[in-house]
Motif scaffolding. Structure first.
Motif, PDB file in Angstrom:
ATOM      1  N   ASN A 177       7.970  -0.276   6.177  1.00  0.00           N
ATOM      2  CA  ASN A 177       8.371  -0.775   4.862  1.00  0.00           C
ATOM      3  C   ASN A 177       7.657   0.079   3.829  1.00  0.00           C
ATOM      4  O   ASN A 177       6.817   0.922   4.175  1.00  0.00           O
ATOM      5  N   ILE A 178       7.956  -0.118   2.574  1.00  0.00           N
ATOM      6  CA  ILE A 178       7.424   0.778   1.552  1.00  0.00           C
ATOM      7  C   ILE A 178       5.913   0.643   1.410  1.00  0.00           C
ATOM      8  O   ILE A 178       5.209   1.634   1.148  1.00  0.00           O
ATOM      9  N   LEU A 179       5.366  -0.556   1.612  1.00  0.00           N
ATOM     10  CA  LEU A 179       3.918  -0.731   1.491  1.00  0.00           C
ATOM     11  C   LEU A 179       3.183   0.033   2.586  1.00  0.00           C
ATOM     12  O   LEU A 179       2.222   0.767   2.320  1.00  0.00           O
ATOM     13  N   VAL A 180       3.638  -0.122   3.824  1.00  0.00           N
ATOM     14  CA  VAL A 180       3.009   0.589   4.940  1.00  0.00           C
ATOM     15  C   VAL A 180       3.145   2.099   4.747  1.00  0.00           C
ATOM     16  O   VAL A 180       2.187   2.856   4.942  1.00  0.00           O
ATOM     17  N   ALA A 181       4.334   2.542   4.338  1.00  0.00           N
ATOM     18  CA  ALA A 181       4.564   3.966   4.128  1.00  0.00           C
ATOM     19  C   ALA A 181       3.686   4.509   2.999  1.00  0.00           C
ATOM     20  O   ALA A 181       3.163   5.634   3.086  1.00  0.00           O
ATOM     21  N   THR A 182       3.500   3.724   1.953  1.00  0.00           N
ATOM     22  CA  THR A 182       2.651   4.155   0.847  1.00  0.00           C
ATOM     23  C   THR A 182       1.211   4.326   1.311  1.00  0.00           C
ATOM     24  O   THR A 182       0.544   5.316   0.970  1.00  0.00           O
ATOM     25  N   LYS A 183       0.716   3.371   2.090  1.00  0.00           N
ATOM     26  CA  LYS A 183      -0.649   3.490   2.598  1.00  0.00           C
ATOM     27  C   LYS A 183      -0.800   4.696   3.515  1.00  0.00           C
ATOM     28  O   LYS A 183      -1.836   5.375   3.498  1.00  0.00           O
ATOM     29  N   LEU A 184       0.233   4.978   4.309  1.00  0.00           N
ATOM     30  CA  LEU A 184       0.207   6.170   5.149  1.00  0.00           C
ATOM     31  C   LEU A 184       0.100   7.434   4.304  1.00  0.00           C
ATOM     32  O   LEU A 184      -0.667   8.357   4.620  1.00  0.00           O
ATOM     33  N   SER A 185       0.877   7.489   3.227  1.00  0.00           N
ATOM     34  CA  SER A 185       0.842   8.677   2.371  1.00  0.00           C
ATOM     35  C   SER A 185      -0.523   8.828   1.708  1.00  0.00           C
ATOM     36  O   SER A 185      -1.017   9.953   1.542  1.00  0.00           O
ATOM     37  N   MET A 186      -1.151   7.713   1.340  1.00  0.00           N
ATOM     38  CA  MET A 186      -2.479   7.772   0.736  1.00  0.00           C
ATOM     39  C   MET A 186      -3.507   8.288   1.745  1.00  0.00           C
ATOM     40  O   MET A 186      -4.364   9.130   1.406  1.00  0.00           O
ATOM     41  N   LYS A 187      -3.449   7.798   2.972  1.00  0.00           N
ATOM     42  CA  LYS A 187      -4.370   8.269   4.006  1.00  0.00           C
ATOM     43  C   LYS A 187      -4.178   9.760   4.255  1.00  0.00           C
ATOM     44  O   LYS A 187      -5.158  10.508   4.439  1.00  0.00           O
ATOM     45  N   ARG A 188      -2.952  10.203   4.258  1.00  0.00           N
ATOM     46  CA  ARG A 188      -2.675  11.637   4.465  1.00  0.00           C
ATOM     47  C   ARG A 188      -3.202  12.479   3.309  1.00  0.00           C
ATOM     48  O   ARG A 188      -3.717  13.579   3.521  1.00  0.00           O
ATOM     49  N   ALA A 189      -3.062  11.975   2.079  1.00  0.00           N
ATOM     50  CA  ALA A 189      -3.590  12.702   0.932  1.00  0.00           C
ATOM     51  C   ALA A 189      -5.103  12.868   1.049  1.00  0.00           C
ATOM     52  O   ALA A 189      -5.645  13.951   0.784  1.00  0.00           O
ATOM     53  N   LEU A 190      -5.782  11.803   1.444  1.00  0.00           N
ATOM     54  CA  LEU A 190      -7.237  11.862   1.600  1.00  0.00           C
ATOM     55  C   LEU A 190      -7.626  12.794   2.739  1.00  0.00           C
ATOM     56  O   LEU A 190      -8.574  13.576   2.618  1.00  0.00           O
ATOM     57  N   THR A 191      -6.890  12.732   3.841  1.00  0.00           N
ATOM     58  CA  THR A 191      -7.166  13.636   4.958  1.00  0.00           C
ATOM     59  C   THR A 191      -6.979  15.080   4.548  1.00  0.00           C
ATOM     60  O   THR A 191      -7.778  15.960   4.905  1.00  0.00           O
ATOM     61  N   ASN A 192      -5.944  15.343   3.758  1.00  0.00           N
ATOM     62  CA  ASN A 192      -5.638  16.706   3.344  1.00  0.00           C
ATOM     63  C   ASN A 192      -6.610  17.262   2.307  1.00  0.00           C
ATOM     64  O   ASN A 192      -6.609  18.466   2.039  1.00  0.00           O
ATOM     65  N   LEU A 193      -7.441  16.376   1.726  1.00  0.00           N
ATOM     66  CA  LEU A 193      -8.528  16.871   0.875  1.00  0.00           C
ATOM     67  C   LEU A 193      -9.514  17.690   1.698  1.00  0.00           C
ATOM     68  O   LEU A 193     -10.130  18.627   1.211  1.00  0.00           O
ATOM     69  N   ASN A 194      -9.703  17.247   2.956  1.00  0.00           N
ATOM     70  CA  ASN A 194     -10.644  17.917   3.865  1.00  0.00           C
ATOM     71  C   ASN A 194     -12.064  17.924   3.297  1.00  0.00           C
ATOM     72  O   ASN A 194     -12.773  18.937   3.331  1.00  0.00           O
TER      73      ASN A 194
END
Length: 203
Positions: free
Chosen positions: A85-102
Motif C-alpha cells: 500500500n502507499i504507506l508501506v511503499a513510502t516507508k520503503l522509499s525513505m529507508k532506501r533514501a537513507l541507505t543511499n546516503l551511505n
C-alpha cells in the motif's frame, strides 16, 4: 516564516532530514530524499516546504542543495505500491533514501508521524518541512526528482499529460483514464473508484 536549523541544533551529531513526494497521485512512483547539511553556517536563501515553491524556485534550490549537501534518493515503484500500500511503499522509499546516503547517522528527522523503522534514532516531526531546513531540503529534492521521472514517463504516454499533472488526479487525467484505460504506471488500488474498475485498455 521559513524553516531553520533549530531542530538540528537541539541534537548532536550527524542529522538527516527525510521527506517524500508522490503519496497522492494516481500514477507513478513515490520518491523520498534524505539530506544532510554538514555545515549549517552555509545559508541557502528560500528553502521551504516544496509545496510552497514555484517550479522555477524548486529547481534553483535543488541545484543549490545538491552542490553543498549530501543527499540520497529512494524510490518505491508502482508495483510495490500495488503489492503493499502507499504507506508501506513510502516507508520503503525513505529507508532506501537513507541507505543511499551511505553515512552513519546519529538522528533522522522525518516529516509526518509515520516514520520508517531504521537503525538510527528517529524523530518524526509533524509539519517538519515547515520547521526543519533538512526536511524542507529533502522535500525539494524528492519533488524535483519525481517531477523529472514523470516528465520522462510523459513521453511514453502523452495522452495523460503527466508532464503537466505529474500523475495527480486532475480532471484531464481522470478523463484520459476513462477514455484510454490505465497503463502499467497507474496505481491500481487508488481512486477514482479504484483504477481496477476503470477501462483495462493499455495505451
Amino acid at each position: 516564516m521559513y524553516p531553520d536549523f533549530t531542530l538540528e541544533d537541539s541534537l548532536s551529531g550527524i542529522i538527516a532530514g527525510v521527506d517524500e513526494a508522490g503519496r497522492g497521485p494516481l500514477a507513478g512512483p513515490v520518491v523520498s530524499a534524505a539530506v544532510v547539511f554538514f555545515d549549517r553556517n552555509v545559508v541557502i536563501d528560500g528553502i521551504n516546504d516544496s509545496k510552497k515553491l514555484t517550479v522555477r524556485s524548486r529547481e534553483f534550490l535543488y541545484n543549490k542543495i545538491i552542490s553543498i549537501a549530501k543527499y540520497g534518493i529512494g524510490i518505491s515503484s508502482v508495483e510495490e505500491i500495488n503489492l503493499y500500500n502507499i504507506l508501506v511503499a513510502t516507508k520503503l522509499s525513505m529507508k532506501r533514501a537513507l541507505t543511499n546516503l551511505n553515512i552513519e547517522l546519529d538522528y533522522v528527522l522525518v516529516d509526518g508521524n509515520q516514520p520508517p523503522t531504521v537503525k538510527w534514532q528517529v524523530k518524526p516531526i509533524v509539519n517538519g518541512d515547515n520547521l526543519s531546513i533538512s526536511i524542507a531540503a529533502a522535500s525539494i529534492i524528492a519533488k524535483v526528482t519525481r517531477d523529472q521521472l514523470m516528465q520522462t514517463l510523459h513521453y511514453q504516454y502523452p495522452k495523460y499529460n503527466w508532464y503537466k499533472n505529474k500523475g495527480y488526479g486532475t480532471k484531464e487525467h481522470i478523463n484520459a483514464i476513462n477514455y484510454y484505460g490505465i497503463t502499467e504506471h497507474h496505481r491500481k488500488n487508488f481512486a477514482p473508484n479504484s483504477l481496477n474498475t476503470i477501462g483495462q485498455k493499455h495505451y
